[in-house]
Design a protein around this motif. Structure first.
Motif, mmCIF file in Angstrom:
data_model
loop_
_atom_site.group_PDB
_atom_site.id
_atom_site.type_symbol
_atom_site.label_atom_id
_atom_site.label_comp_id
_atom_site.label_asym_id
_atom_site.label_seq_id
_atom_site.Cartn_x
_atom_site.Cartn_y
_atom_site.Cartn_z
ATOM 1 N N SER B 73 0.983 -1.235 0.170
ATOM 2 C CA SER B 73 -0.002 0.031 -0.013
ATOM 3 C C SER B 73 0.747 1.382 -0.052
ATOM 4 C CB SER B 73 -0.722 -0.009 1.165
ATOM 5 O OG SER B 73 -0.219 0.259 2.259
ATOM 6 N N LEU B 74 0.249 2.247 -0.547
ATOM 7 C CA LEU B 74 1.030 3.631 -0.766
ATOM 8 C C LEU B 74 0.009 4.521 0.044
ATOM 9 C CD1 LEU B 74 3.044 5.709 -1.609
ATOM 10 C CD2 LEU B 74 1.685 5.761 -3.770
ATOM 11 N N LEU B 75 0.501 5.224 0.900
ATOM 12 C CA LEU B 75 -0.258 6.135 1.691
ATOM 13 C C LEU B 75 0.481 7.448 1.288
ATOM 14 C CD1 LEU B 75 -2.170 7.248 3.800
ATOM 15 C CD2 LEU B 75 -0.432 6.614 5.521
ATOM 16 N N ILE B 76 -0.418 8.459 0.924
ATOM 17 C CA ILE B 76 0.311 9.898 0.839
ATOM 18 C C ILE B 76 -0.594 10.726 2.001
ATOM 19 C CG2 ILE B 76 0.273 11.936 -0.697
ATOM 20 C CD1 ILE B 76 -0.058 10.003 -3.029
ATOM 21 N N THR B 77 0.182 11.269 2.790
ATOM 22 C CA THR B 77 -0.575 11.972 4.029
ATOM 23 C C THR B 77 -0.614 13.379 3.511
ATOM 24 O OG1 THR B 77 1.574 12.325 5.056
ATOM 25 C CG2 THR B 77 0.504 10.542 5.747
ATOM 26 N N ALA B 78 -1.853 14.292 4.048
ATOM 27 C CA ALA B 78 -1.792 15.418 3.994
ATOM 28 C C ALA B 78 -1.706 15.947 2.516
ATOM 29 C CB ALA B 78 -0.910 16.369 4.699
#
Lengths: 114, 113
Positions: B73-78
Motif C-alpha cells: 500500500s502507498l499512503l500519501i498524507t496531507a
C-alpha cells in the motif's frame, strides 16, 4: 544532466510508413527500455537492453525493432506503421544490479498512425 | 502480462486528506516500486521497498509491503492538489535474471482544492 530525452515529441505517420524513435540518456545507465502506454492498458514493454550491443524482446515486440549501438542511445524502429501502433511511447533507463533497480523515464513520444 | 493490480482504479479526495492506494501481485518478488505520472508526462520513481522490508517512508509517503499477502500500500498524507496524478506499482519478480518490471494499471488520484 538532461536525464532521459526522447526525439521526436510528436509524430503523425501514414499507414505503411517507417520511422525511428531516439532515446538518449546521460546517466551512464546499463539498462534501457521501450514501453508503449495505451488507455486502460498500462505500460507494456516492447523491447529492452541490458547493455551496449544487446537487445531482448518484451511483452509486445511485433512490428518493432531496436538497436543499442552506443550505451547512451536506444533506438526504436517501426518498419511499416499500422494504426494499432498509435500510442504514447516511453523510454526508460536504469543502472545495473542484481535486482531490477528504479527506472528513469523520458517525457514520451506521441505517435499517431493514420 | 500485468502482475500488479492497483486498487482503487480511481480516487478523489479533498486537499489535506490522506490517500491510500493498494497493489496486489502474484509471484515472489525482489522489490516493489511505486511511480507517479502526471498528465502527459513520463513516470517518476517515488519509492522502492525490498522484499525483506515491511515499511518505508519518504516525506509524506509511506509504503508497506506484506509478502505473505502479496500486497503493498502507498499512503500519501496531507494531500495537496499537486499530488493529482496516476500512481503505478511495479514489481521485480524473483524469477530468472531478466531485469524487467511488471507493471500494474495504475490508480488515478484527484486531489480537489
Amino acid at each position: 544532466n538532461a536525464g532521459v530525452t526522447q526525439t521526436p515529441k510528436f509524430r503523425v505517420l501514414k499507414t505503411g510508413q517507417s520511422m525511428t524513435l531516439l532515446c538518449a540518456q546521460d546517466m551512464n545507465h546499463e539498462y534501457m527500455y521501450w514501453y508503449r502506454q495505451d488507455p486502460g492498458m498500462g505500460l507494456r514493454l516492447i523491447h529492452y537492453s541490458v547493455g551496449e550491443g544487446t537487445t531482448a524482446k518484451g511483452e509486445v515486440p511485433d512490428g518493432y525493432n531496436v538497436s543499442r549501438l552506443k550505451k547512451q542511445n536506444f533506438l526504436l524502429g517501426l518498419e511499416s506503421a499500422a494504426p494499432s501502433q498509435t500510442s504514447v511511447y516511453f523510454c526508460a533507463s536504469s543502472y545495473g544490479g542484481k535486482a531490477t533497480p528504479p527506472q528513469y523515464f523520458g517525457p514520451g513520444t506521441r505517435l499517431l498512425v493514420l | 502480462s500485468q502482475q500488479g493490480e492497483e486498487d482503487p482504479q480511481a480516487l478523489s479526495i479533498q486537499e489535506g486528506e490522506n490517500a491510500t492506494m493498494n497493489c496486489s501481485y502474484k509471484t515472489s518478488i525482489n522489490n516493489l516500486q511505486w511511480y507517479r505520472q502526471n498528465s502527459g508526462r513520463g513516470l517518476v520513481h517515488l519509492i522502492l521497498i525490498r522484499s525483506n522490508e515491511r515499511e518505508k517512508h519518504s516525506g509524506r509517503l509511506r509504503v508497506t509491503l506484506d509478502t505473505s499477502k502479496k500486497s503493498s500500500s502507498l499512503l500519501i498524507t496531507a494531500s495537496r492538489a499537486a499530488d493529482t496524478a496516476s500512481y503505478f506499482c511495479a514489481t521485480d519478480p524473483n524469477a530468472g535474471n531478466n531485469r524487467k518490471l511488471i507493471w500494474g494499471l495504475g490508480t488515478s488520484l484527484a486531489v480537489n482544492p
